[in-house]
Write a protein that holds these residues in place. Structure first.
Motif, PDB file in Angstrom:
ATOM      1  N   ASP A 143     -27.786-130.650  13.176  1.00 44.77           N
ATOM      2  CA  ASP A 143     -28.091-131.093  11.504  1.00 44.77           C
ATOM      3  C   ASP A 143     -28.544-130.224  10.799  1.00 44.77           C
ATOM      4  OD1 ASP A 143     -28.086-132.544   8.795  1.00 44.77           O
ATOM      5  OD2 ASP A 143     -30.019-133.591   9.419  1.00 44.77           O
ATOM      6  N   LEU A 145     -31.150-128.482   7.327  1.00 48.61           N
ATOM      7  CA  LEU A 145     -32.808-128.147   7.423  1.00 48.61           C
ATOM      8  C   LEU A 145     -33.011-128.699   5.785  1.00 48.61           C
ATOM      9  CD1 LEU A 145     -33.362-125.112   8.727  1.00 48.61           C
ATOM     10  CD2 LEU A 145     -33.653-127.399   9.560  1.00 48.61           C
ATOM     11  N   ARG A 151     -36.166-130.935   9.901  1.00 49.57           N
ATOM     12  CA  ARG A 151     -34.500-131.485   9.842  1.00 49.57           C
ATOM     13  C   ARG A 151     -34.307-132.283   8.751  1.00 49.57           C
ATOM     14  NH1 ARG A 151     -30.169-133.241  13.517  1.00 49.57           N
ATOM     15  NH2 ARG A 151     -32.266-132.410  15.449  1.00 49.57           N
ATOM     16  N   TYR A 153     -32.191-135.066   7.750  1.00 54.77           N
ATOM     17  CA  TYR A 153     -31.116-136.436   7.727  1.00 54.77           C
ATOM     18  C   TYR A 153     -30.696-136.225   7.376  1.00 54.77           C
ATOM     19  CZ  TYR A 153     -35.258-136.981  11.658  1.00 54.77           C
ATOM     20  OH  TYR A 153     -36.371-136.764  12.834  1.00 54.77           O
TER      21      TYR A 153
END
Length: 236
Positions: A143, A145, A151, A153
């Motif tokens: 994923d 940043l 992370r 999401y």
């Protein structure tokens, strides 16, 4: 990664998902391939002329689909292989997709943190008839940043409106990234990344063979880019 123009499709690609059909009483199989002049996904340029095959099974609203993309004009284009498990009942649909790319790690079965090329995404949406809404969120894998280096999401939300005009089936769509992530062209916060208009029409070639054609314009206000895509679908 297909969305409604090619993968879902409101935009061009279009990165890798077949929308499950309404519930059926028998298993239905899908075998097809799109050829697109450019691979555009959610307002991002992912490649030049591409072949995008799909293989799927569906039963009573549940579907499992494999979708891929490989460059035809540029051997250096990223190769992609996606698996999507989805369920649809009435206007509601939910799904999980495993996206895989041959970069940064070309080993498919590598799932180690900070090494994998897989991206895992969940989605939920509802078709209201005149307008359909869809939300996508990455929950694991490679994923992007956020601004704090954590992370993100990474998420994407899209509204699409289908309509008929001039003998073609049209879909107008607007998509946005709701918060900061490096996954979507380094979006620093809320950003509209896709404004698209797609038209599709089946062209009869012979008495027994019809060729589905589609064209789309897609603009990304966030990156100030615009694209024009043409494609066709081959199926038995």
């Amino acid at each position: 990664m297909k969305d409604l123009i090619g993968r879902t499709v409101f935009a061009v690609a279009l990165c890798g998902v077949l929308v499950p059909a309404s519930a059926q009483d028998k298993v239905e199989a899908t075998v097809q391939a799109d050829v697109v002049s450019q691979y555009i996904w959610r307002g991002q340029d992912l490649g030049d002329v591409s072949l995008q095959p799909a293989l799927g099974l569906a039963y009573k609203g549940l579907s499992l689909t494999a979708w891929g993309s490989v460059g035809l004009s540029d051997p250096g284009d990223t190769k992609e292989f996606d698996l999507t498990l989805a369920y649809k009942t009435g206007g509601l649909n939910v799904g999980v997709t495993d996206y895989w790319f041959n970069t940064p790690n070309d080993r498919y079965f590598s799932y180690a943190a900070h090494e994998t090329s897989h991206v895992f995404e969940a989605n939920i949406g509802y078709d209201f008839g005149p307008v359909a809404a869809q939300w996508y969120t990455n929950f694991a894998g490679n994923d992007g940043l956020n601004g704090d280096g954590k992370r993100a999401y990474s998420s994407y939300v899209e509204l699409g409106a289908p309509f008929s005009l001039g003998g073609c089936q049209w879909t107008a769509a607007v998509g946005a990234v709701p918060y900061a992530t490096s996954f979507y062209a380094d979006a620093g916060g809320f950003a509209v990344t896709n404004v698209s208009l797609r038209a599709a029409k089946d062209v009869r070639v012979t008495k027994t063979f019809t060729l589905p054609l589609f064209a789309a314009v897609s603009a990304n206000p966030s990156t100030e880019k615009a694209y024009m895509v043409f494609g066709f679908t081959l199926r038995p």
